[in-house]
Design an enzyme around this catalytic site. Structure first.
Site: not given
Ligand code: F6R
Length: 260
Positions: A87, A156, A158, A163
């Site tokens: 992303d 959450n 995701h 989401e």
């Molecule tokens: C990032 C992504 C997100 C993260 C998620 C966890 O490319 O796709 O889904 O993997 O938000 O983020 P952290 O590792 O910062 O807790």
């Protein structure tokens, strides 16, 4: 349910709905990062043309650090590796330190021998949003699909920027970020107002089409969501990561504090 969840700490395989989900519990962040780096290394050794799916965020930083070390000290070769990031924020400048483009160069790409033309990140400023999504899907397909997908998980539930919602996108899509995610991700920006409100993200179909999936989870803040995913034995679009339980080759590598 919580009892089942607690008991899995000693086992490395969890049978959920007839599907075998591999769960590896590591003592701390360093050993988790080491474990997944070894998995990536083994996959690269088996297939030097591996197509890797990559995540950003706090969790994979240790993995990337270890891969850089393996490249420098052990000669791990990325010259034929292809990578697709999950992303990117819409509208952000590539050189903005909060962009995922910048992150990937900072933590991985600038320190290994992956070819620029083989490292794909969804575009932050496409002129035609829908077309950019289709093109990203086509690029992934054109390279034969993702062999090994690295994932993190949001508090959450995701995965990528998919989401919680009533339905989830299959292919790459433009996503409006939830207030929760904007708040959680504001730590990477100078202020919450600077967090972009939308992102371009691989869809659930892109992720589930990967041949192998490894999800890294570390930190007590992820304990509640992981408890739900691993103990409720349900799949729900309200917890996008729960859909991974349907995948035939998924490994969750978590640290002990996620079990607390
Ligand atoms: C990032 C992504 C997100 C993260 C998620 C966890 O490319 O796709 O889904 O993997 O938000 O983020 P952290 O590792 O910062 O807790």
């Amino acid at each position: 349910m919580v009892i089942l969840y607690r008991s899995i700490g000693n086992r490395d395989r969890l049978i959920l709905g007839g599907n075998r989900v591999k769960l590896i519990v590591k003592k701390d962040y360093e050993s988790m990062s080491q474990e997944v780096a070894n998995m990536v290394k083994n996959e690269i050794k088996k297939n030097p043309n591996l197509v890797l799916g990559l995540a950003t965020g706090s969790t994979p930083k240790g993995l990337y650090k270890e891969l850089v070390r393996m490249h420098r000290e052990e000669g791990l070769d990325f010259s034929n590796i292809i990578s697709f990031n999950l992303d990117e924020y819409i509208g952000i400048k590539e050189k903005d330190p909060s962009s995922y483009n910048y992150y990937m160069r900072e933590y991985l790409f600038d320190h290994i021998n992956i070819k620029d033309e083989n490292a794909f990140i969804p575009p932050a400023k496409p002129t035609d949003l829908d077309r950019a999504c289709e093109e990203y899907d086509d690029l992934i397909k054109g390279k034969g699909g993702i062999d090994l997908q690295i994932l993190g998980v949001g508090e959450n539930g995701h995965i990528a920027f998919n989401e919680p919602d009533k339905s989830l996108n299959l292919g790459t899509s433009i996503i409006e970020l939830t207030e929760d995610t904007i708040e959680v991700n504001s730590r990477f920006f100078e202020s919450i107002d600077e967090v972009p409100r939308s992102a371009i993200s691989m869809g659930i179909g892109n992720i589930m089409s990967a041949k192998k999936i490894v999800m890294l989870v570390s930190g007590g803040n992820k304990a509640p969501i992981m408890k739900k995913i691993l103990s409720e034995k349900k799949v729900s679009t309200e917890i996008p990561a729960s859909i991974l339980l349907l995948h035939q080759d998924v490994t969750f590598i978590i640290t002990e504090d996620v079990l607390n």
